[in-house]
Enzyme design. Structure first.
Site, PDB file in Angstrom:
ATOM      1  N   ASP A  82       0.842  -1.196   0.000  1.00  0.00           N
ATOM      2  CA  ASP A  82       0.000   0.000   0.000  1.00  0.00           C
ATOM      3  C   ASP A  82       0.884   1.255   0.000  1.00  0.00           C
ATOM      4  O   ASP A  82       1.857   1.329   0.755  1.00  0.00           O
ATOM      5  CB  ASP A  82      -0.883  -0.044   1.267  1.00  0.00           C
ATOM      6  CG  ASP A  82      -2.014   0.957   1.242  1.00  0.00           C
ATOM      7  OD1 ASP A  82      -2.378   1.424   0.152  1.00  0.00           O
ATOM      8  OD2 ASP A  82      -2.544   1.260   2.339  1.00  0.00           O
TER       9      ASP A  82
ATOM     10  N   HIS B 106      -8.527   9.645   4.054  1.00  0.00           N
ATOM     11  CA  HIS B 106      -7.824   8.639   4.855  1.00  0.00           C
ATOM     12  C   HIS B 106      -8.105   8.900   6.332  1.00  0.00           C
ATOM     13  O   HIS B 106      -8.191  10.053   6.739  1.00  0.00           O
ATOM     14  CB  HIS B 106      -6.319   8.739   4.629  1.00  0.00           C
ATOM     15  CG  HIS B 106      -5.864   8.109   3.358  1.00  0.00           C
ATOM     16  ND1 HIS B 106      -4.977   8.710   2.529  1.00  0.00           N
ATOM     17  CD2 HIS B 106      -6.159   6.919   2.783  1.00  0.00           C
ATOM     18  CE1 HIS B 106      -4.738   7.921   1.486  1.00  0.00           C
ATOM     19  NE2 HIS B 106      -5.449   6.825   1.616  1.00  0.00           N
TER      20      HIS B 106
ATOM     21  N   GLY C  15      -9.254   5.382   1.454  1.00  0.00           N
ATOM     22  CA  GLY C  15      -9.923   6.121   2.516  1.00  0.00           C
ATOM     23  C   GLY C  15     -11.395   5.786   2.607  1.00  0.00           C
ATOM     24  O   GLY C  15     -12.237   6.655   2.816  1.00  0.00           O
TER      25      GLY C  15
ATOM     26  N   SER D 128     -13.003   3.667   4.719  1.00  0.00           N
ATOM     27  CA  SER D 128     -13.529   3.103   5.967  1.00  0.00           C
ATOM     28  C   SER D 128     -14.801   3.789   6.440  1.00  0.00           C
ATOM     29  O   SER D 128     -15.648   3.173   7.059  1.00  0.00           O
ATOM     30  CB  SER D 128     -12.463   3.167   7.078  1.00  0.00           C
ATOM     31  OG  SER D 128     -11.555   2.103   6.939  1.00  0.00           O
TER      32      SER D 128
END
Ligand SMILES: [Zn+2]
Length: 324
Positions: free
Chosen positions: A94, A193, A228, A230
């Site tokens: 990542d 993020h 980003g 989540s």
């Protein structure tokens, strides 16, 4: 099972064709790796695990040796996933910035990973293209997939901090994908993020579709990646997939599940290791049956597994493994 790059390519082709999303889960240590892999297997979903530069440093211990850390994470994933036959996982690097170029090459040449992200998005556009091309050249020789990015994704992810949000321009996306031959393209479409809530995000879903349509029209269709993610709602994720997203990154969500579950355990079981004030020293003994790390870590591991199972159902990859 563990997928090398060529198998992972099949996974993304199927996801793009049938419009479902592959969850890419950031991991560092064994409990997280087991939780994630078991979650994919339970739902017969293929998936990715990914390691950041910070993760490999942590995995190595005091030396922070990134090659050692990557060897360790890759070995754990290969060994644990080898037990399972109804799903497969790949390992992805990542956000490797250009200063991690040698590390990326090391992981490719030592067969540690299935795909890598080169994130030269902070460089000038031409330089980003040049660096991405170099990574693609080496990676494709080893049939490893490459993810690239232009524009910034706001927030802090591991060692990468960006205060600005720059929406990806479709024409730049086309030029970048054409010139680099990358396999996966990280579009900056309004996600953040770190910790965010779906409702606060101005997610530009039309922009995803605009980029995807333009790439398809120019015969350079790639999988689009959502970073980003989540804090996104289920509907936002489903809409993003419908518009061309095939890889959805998850990190913060798992960290929250892990911490929350451990916190709940110790709130309830605190007296296993701490003497309550109302008990005499002579009458108190610590309780190994409750503070043995296996006794509490398993709850967080299972919480991560449950999160994975929920996510793959949302993105539609449950029951869609290429192995079935
Ligand atoms: Zn990211």
């Amino acid at each position: 099972m563990f997928y090398r790059g060529d198998k992972l390519r099949e996974v993304f082709l199927k996801a793009k064709k049938d419009r479902f999303g592959i969850i890419a889960s950031n991991v560092v240590f064994d409990s997280a790796i087991r939780g994630v892999i078991q979650g994919y297997e339970a739902q017969r979903s293929d998936g990715l695990l990914q390691m950041s530069s910070g993760a490999v440093k942590f995995a190595a211990g005091d030396t922070k040796d990134i090659e050692t850390g990557a060897q360790m994470i890759s070995s754990m994933i290969k060994i644990i996933s080898s037990q399972y036959k109804n799903s497969g996982v790949g390992l992805h690097i990542d956000h490797a910035t250009p200063n991690y170029f040698d590390f990326v090459v090391y992981c490719i040449e030592n067969d540690l990973v299935s795909s890598v992200m080169i994130d030269a998005s902070k460089e000038k556009f031409e330089e980003n293209i040049r660096i991405s091309q170099e990574v693609v050249k080496i990676a494709h020789k080893h049939r490893v997939l490459v993810e690239g990015e232009i524009g910034y994704i706001k927030g802090a992810e591991d060692e990468i901090v960006s205060d600005t949000q720059l929406y990806t321009s479709p024409s730049e996306a086309l030029e970048y994908v054409k010139k680099t031959s990358i396999d996966l393209f990280a579009a900056s479409v309004g996600t953040n993020h770190g910790v965010t809530k779906g409702a606060q995000i101005t997610l530009n879903l039309d922009l995803i579709k605009e980029i995807d349509d333009l790439l398809i029209a120019n015969n350079v269709e790639t999988g689009i990646v959502l970073h980003g993610a989540s804090g996104l709602t289920a509907k936002q994720q489903i809409d993003a997939i419908r518009n061309g997203v095939v890889k959805i990154n998850k990190d913060t969500r798992y960290q929250m599940e892990f911490a929350k579950t451990t916190q709940a355990y110790w709130e309830k079981e605190k007296n296993a290791i701490v003497k309550p004030d109302n008990i005499d020293e002579a009458d108190y003994t610590i309780d190994k049956s409750r503070f043995d790390p296996r006794k509490w870590l398993i709850h967080s591991e299972k919480a991560m597994q449950a999160a994975v199972e929920e996510l793959v159902q949302i993105t539609g990859s449950a029951g869609k493994s290429i192995l079935l």
